[in-house]
Design a protein around this motif. Structure first.
Motif, short mmCIF file in Angstrom:
data_model
loop_
_atom_site.label_atom_id
_atom_site.label_comp_id
_atom_site.label_asym_id
_atom_site.label_seq_id
_atom_site.Cartn_x
_atom_site.Cartn_y
_atom_site.Cartn_z
N VAL A 116 -10.88 0.58 1.57
CA VAL A 116 -9.73 1.27 2.15
C VAL A 116 -8.65 1.56 1.12
O VAL A 116 -8.07 2.65 1.10
CB VAL A 116 -9.13 0.44 3.31
CG1 VAL A 116 -7.81 1.01 3.77
CG2 VAL A 116 -10.11 0.36 4.47
N ILE A 117 -8.36 0.60 0.26
CA ILE A 117 -7.23 0.75 -0.66
C ILE A 117 -7.59 1.60 -1.87
O ILE A 117 -8.76 1.78 -2.19
CB ILE A 117 -6.68 -0.61 -1.11
CG1 ILE A 117 -7.70 -1.35 -1.99
CG2 ILE A 117 -6.25 -1.46 0.07
CD1 ILE A 117 -7.13 -2.59 -2.69
N ASP A 118 -6.57 2.08 -2.53
CA ASP A 118 -6.70 2.74 -3.83
C ASP A 118 -6.42 1.66 -4.86
O ASP A 118 -5.31 1.15 -4.94
CB ASP A 118 -5.69 3.88 -3.95
CG ASP A 118 -5.77 4.61 -5.28
OD1 ASP A 118 -5.93 3.94 -6.33
OD2 ASP A 118 -5.65 5.84 -5.27
N VAL A 176 0.86 -1.18 0.00
CA VAL A 176 0.00 0.00 0.00
C VAL A 176 0.90 1.23 0.00
O VAL A 176 1.77 1.37 0.85
CB VAL A 176 -0.95 0.00 1.22
CG1 VAL A 176 -1.78 1.26 1.26
CG2 VAL A 176 -1.86 -1.24 1.17
N ASP A 235 -2.55 0.53 -4.91
CA ASP A 235 -2.31 -0.46 -3.86
C ASP A 235 -2.68 -1.86 -4.33
O ASP A 235 -3.36 -2.03 -5.35
CB ASP A 235 -3.15 -0.13 -2.62
CG ASP A 235 -2.95 1.30 -2.13
OD1 ASP A 235 -1.84 1.83 -2.30
OD2 ASP A 235 -3.90 1.87 -1.57
N ARG A 266 -3.50 4.83 4.41
CA ARG A 266 -4.18 3.63 3.90
C ARG A 266 -3.48 2.37 4.39
O ARG A 266 -4.14 1.39 4.76
CB ARG A 266 -4.24 3.64 2.37
CG ARG A 266 -5.16 4.69 1.80
CD ARG A 266 -5.47 4.47 0.33
NE ARG A 266 -4.32 4.24 -0.51
CZ ARG A 266 -3.64 5.18 -1.16
NH1 ARG A 266 -4.01 6.45 -1.07
NH2 ARG A 266 -2.62 4.87 -1.92
#
Length: 88
Positions: free
Chosen positions: A50-52, A5, A56, A10
């Motif tokens: 949560v992640i991009d 990540v 990520d 994040r």
């Protein structure tokens, strides 16, 4: 489960989320036992939130119960979880 990540906030969120499901065994690796597909889907949905998705990555490696006896660990190093707390 393991992750890469890019953003600190994040990364912290992913780490805290996974810590609720199993122990950290490396800095970006958690051993997570899923009691049911429903619980896995809840965790997957939370991680996606949560992640991009472009920056990520979270990887899930499924191990069947008989294969858990085949895990080989070399070395005795243990990670200690960092616990932030306030004493008032």
């Amino acid at each position: 489960m393991c992750y890469d990540v890019a953003d600190d906030d994040r990364r912290q969120a992913v780490s805290e989320l996974l810590a609720g499901y199993g122990p950290r065994v490396q800095y970006s690796v958690f051993e997570v036992a899923m009691p049911s597909p429903h619980v896995f889907e809840e965790l997957r949905t939370a991680l996606v939130g949560v992640i991009d998705g472009e920056e990520d990555q979270v990887r899930v490696y499924l191990l069947r119960v008989p294969d858990l006896d085949k895990v080989t660990v070399l070395g005795e190093r243990r990670l200690e979880e960092r616990e932030d707390f306030w004493i008032v």
